[in-house]
Design a protein around this motif. Sequence first.
Motif, PDB file in Angstrom:
ATOM      1  N   ARG A   1       0.794  20.003  -0.823  1.00  0.00           N
ATOM      2  CA  ARG A   1      -0.112  18.580  -1.234  1.00  0.00           C
ATOM      3  C   ARG A   1      -1.728  19.710  -1.318  1.00  0.00           C
ATOM      4  O   ARG A   1      -2.730  19.892  -2.089  1.00  0.00           O
TER       5      ARG A   1
ATOM      6  N   MET B   1       3.923   9.777  -9.933  1.00  0.00           N
ATOM      7  CA  MET B   1       3.244   9.301  -8.054  1.00  0.00           C
ATOM      8  C   MET B   1       5.107   8.916  -7.791  1.00  0.00           C
ATOM      9  O   MET B   1       5.502   7.590  -8.383  1.00  0.00           O
TER      10      MET B   1
ATOM     11  N   ASP C   1       8.099   7.319  -4.778  1.00  0.00           N
ATOM     12  CA  ASP C   1       8.145   7.243  -3.575  1.00  0.00           C
ATOM     13  C   ASP C   1       9.677   6.703  -3.258  1.00  0.00           C
ATOM     14  O   ASP C   1      10.096   6.135  -4.232  1.00  0.00           O
TER      15      ASP C   1
ATOM     16  N   TYR D   1       4.064  15.747  -1.690  1.00  0.00           N
ATOM     17  CA  TYR D   1       2.948  14.948  -1.674  1.00  0.00           C
ATOM     18  C   TYR D   1       2.800  14.637   0.030  1.00  0.00           C
ATOM     19  O   TYR D   1       1.203  14.012   0.633  1.00  0.00           O
TER      20      TYR D   1
ATOM     21  N   GLU E   1       6.972  10.956  -0.085  1.00  0.00           N
ATOM     22  CA  GLU E   1       6.662  10.838  -1.435  1.00  0.00           C
ATOM     23  C   GLU E   1       6.308  12.142  -2.206  1.00  0.00           C
ATOM     24  O   GLU E   1       5.811  12.872  -1.475  1.00  0.00           O
TER      25      GLU E   1
ATOM     26  N   VAL F   1       4.581  13.726  -6.008  1.00  0.00           N
ATOM     27  CA  VAL F   1       3.913  14.001  -7.173  1.00  0.00           C
ATOM     28  C   VAL F   1       3.950  14.690  -8.868  1.00  0.00           C
ATOM     29  O   VAL F   1       5.040  15.980  -7.963  1.00  0.00           O
TER      30      VAL F   1
ATOM     31  N   LEU G   1      -5.765   9.478 -10.062  1.00  0.00           N
ATOM     32  CA  LEU G   1      -4.546   9.805  -9.023  1.00  0.00           C
ATOM     33  C   LEU G   1      -4.706   8.649  -8.387  1.00  0.00           C
ATOM     34  O   LEU G   1      -3.362   8.095  -8.548  1.00  0.00           O
ATOM     35  N   GLU G   2      -5.258   7.948  -8.302  1.00  0.00           N
ATOM     36  CA  GLU G   2      -5.759   6.587  -7.950  1.00  0.00           C
ATOM     37  C   GLU G   2      -5.254   5.617  -8.931  1.00  0.00           C
ATOM     38  O   GLU G   2      -3.994   4.554  -8.136  1.00  0.00           O
TER      39      GLU G   2
ATOM     40  N   ASP H   1      -1.105   5.726  -8.553  1.00  0.00           N
ATOM     41  CA  ASP H   1      -1.146   5.095  -6.676  1.00  0.00           C
ATOM     42  C   ASP H   1      -0.767   4.153  -6.547  1.00  0.00           C
ATOM     43  O   ASP H   1      -0.149   3.157  -6.397  1.00  0.00           O
TER      44      ASP H   1
ATOM     45  N   LEU I   1       2.267   2.650  -8.498  1.00  0.00           N
ATOM     46  CA  LEU I   1       3.466   3.389  -7.142  1.00  0.00           C
ATOM     47  C   LEU I   1       3.190   1.370  -6.731  1.00  0.00           C
ATOM     48  O   LEU I   1       4.576   0.915  -6.230  1.00  0.00           O
ATOM     49  N   TYR I   2       2.319   1.241  -6.254  1.00  0.00           N
ATOM     50  CA  TYR I   2       2.434   0.418  -5.284  1.00  0.00           C
ATOM     51  C   TYR I   2       2.752  -0.791  -6.059  1.00  0.00           C
ATOM     52  O   TYR I   2       3.749  -1.927  -5.587  1.00  0.00           O
TER      53      TYR I   2
ATOM     54  N   SER J   1      -0.261   2.568 -15.194  1.00  0.00           N
ATOM     55  CA  SER J   1      -1.069   2.154 -14.932  1.00  0.00           C
ATOM     56  C   SER J   1      -1.215   1.598 -16.230  1.00  0.00           C
ATOM     57  O   SER J   1      -1.437   2.173 -17.011  1.00  0.00           O
TER      58      SER J   1
END
Length: 517
Positions: A359, A384, A386, A427, A431, A433, A492-493, A496, A499-500, A513
Motif C-alpha cells: 500500500r 481495483m 477484490d 491494497y 484487495e 490495485v 481511486l474513489e 472503489d 468495485l462496490y 466508473s
Amino acid sequence: MKATSSTQPSVSVAPSALGLALTACLGSMLALVVLVARGPWFEVSGGGTSALGAWVLGLACAALLMAVLTALLGLRALRGAQRTAAKVRSTLDEAIAALPASVEIFDEEDRLVAFNPQLLHIYPHMQADLKIGVRFEELVRTSIRRGCVPGAVGREEDWLAERIAARRLRADAAAEPLLQHLQLPSDRWIRVYERPLPSGGTIGVRMDVSDLVREQQRLAASKAHLTAFVRATPNGVLTLDTAGHVLELNPAAEALFGFSAPELQGSHIDLLFGIWMGERLSPAAMLGRPQELSARHRDGRLLTLQLSVAEVKTETTHRFVCVITDLSERKRQETELKEANALLARQSITDGLTGVGNRRYFDQLLQQEWQRSARHGHSLACIMVDIDHFKLFNDRYGHVAGDDCLRRVADLLRACAGRSSDAVCRYGGEEFVILLAECDLAEAQVVAQRCLDSIRLAAIPHEAAPMRRRLSLSIGVAACIADTHSNGLPMLERADAALYAAKQGGRSRMVSSELAA
C-alpha cells in the motif's frame, strides 16, 4: 714525534767524523811537503836549492792548498746538507705530530721506537706505559688488565694470542684494518691500520672513528626498524625502479598476489594489475593521490587495491615505493551493504506475502504518476480487484491455503498487466490495485477483462462459495487525465465505487466508473 735516545746521537756524530777525516788528510799532505823539502834531490852543491827541488816544493804546497780548500768546501756543503736534513726532519716531526691520527713505530723486535701525541690522546690511561722501548705485547697486556678491552674479558690469553696473530697477518699483507672498541676511559671506536716497514719493524696508524661507527649503528638500527615495519605491516610494499619493474616486496605483498618474491622480482607492475593494452603504468605518473586499481590473485580472485606511490631520490639512488592497501573486503562489504539497502528498500515497498507492491508503494506511485499525467496530459487508469468470498475460502481451506491463494492471484494479475510500467499492488486484505500509466478507460477495461479470464481459466477450487465452486474476482475500473489542482484520490474513489457496484451486481464481473474520462 718522540724518538728513541739511541737514534739522536747518530745525527751529531757525522760532523765529528768528517772533521777527523779532514784533519788526517791535511796532516798527510803536510808530511808530504816536509819529506819533499828534506829530500837529497832538493839541495844542490854549495847549500842552495836546486830548480827541480823548488818546483817540486811549490807543487806540493799548491796541492796542500787545494786539499785544504776542497776540505773546507766539503765541510761547508755537509753542514748545509745537515741543516736541510734537520729542517726536513723537524718538518716531518711537526707534520706527524699534527696528524689527526696517531702514529706509532715498532722495530723488528716489536719495541716502541717512536709515536706522536695523538696516541696519548686516544689512550690517555696508558700515558705512563707508553715509553720508548716497551714491547707491543706488554702494552696490550696492560690494556687488558685495566679492563679496557671488553672483548677480552674471561679469555685474556686467547684474545691476546689472536691479537698478536692478527697483527702479524696485517704486517704480511694488505689486510682489513682492525676496529677496536674502547670502553675506558670513554666509549670510543678506534680504526687500527698496521703495515710492515722495509727495516723489519711495523708502523701503526690509529684513527678515532667513534662518530662514524655511531652513525653507522644509528643507520643500521633505523634500517632494522624500517625492515621490521615493512615486514610486519599488513599493507603490501613494493620497491620499483624508474621503469616500473619490481625490485623488492614484503611478505604482505607476496600473500596479496599469491606469488613469491623471486617470482615477482623483475616483473613490471602492469603484470600485477592486469593492464595488457595501452600505455604502460609509470611510477612517476602515479605520484600524488592514491589510485584505486583492479588486480587478480594467483588463484583468479578479483582484487580491488589502493596504490600510493612515493619517490625516493638521492645522489646515488632513484627508486619508487608503492604501498598497496587491499580494499577487496571493504568493497565486498560495500556491495553487500548496497544490496542489503536495496533489499530493504524493496521490502519497504513490497508486500511480504505476495511479492507485489504494498500500500505504501502504491500511494507513492499514484502521486508520481498523477503529477506526470498532469504535466504531459496522458490518461491514467486504476483497476481495483477484490477476491470474491475470500473469508469463506479461508474458513474452508485454512489460512495457509488462503495465503497461497493470494500469491496465485497476485501472479495472475502481474501477468495480465503485461507492461513494465504497469504496477500491481496489494491494497489490503484480499484487495489488489493495478495502476496503468498512459492508459485510457478502454485500454484499462481490456486489462481488467484479461484478469477475469485468467482467474476463470486458473479454475481455483472454492467449495465454500455460495454460487460458483471456483474462485472469482470483482473488478472496478476508473481512468482520467490528472488535474494539477487535485490528487489521485478522486480517481481511486471512483474505482472503489465501481468495485462496490460489481459486487452488488453479482460478483465475478467488471464495472467501469461512469465518471471516468
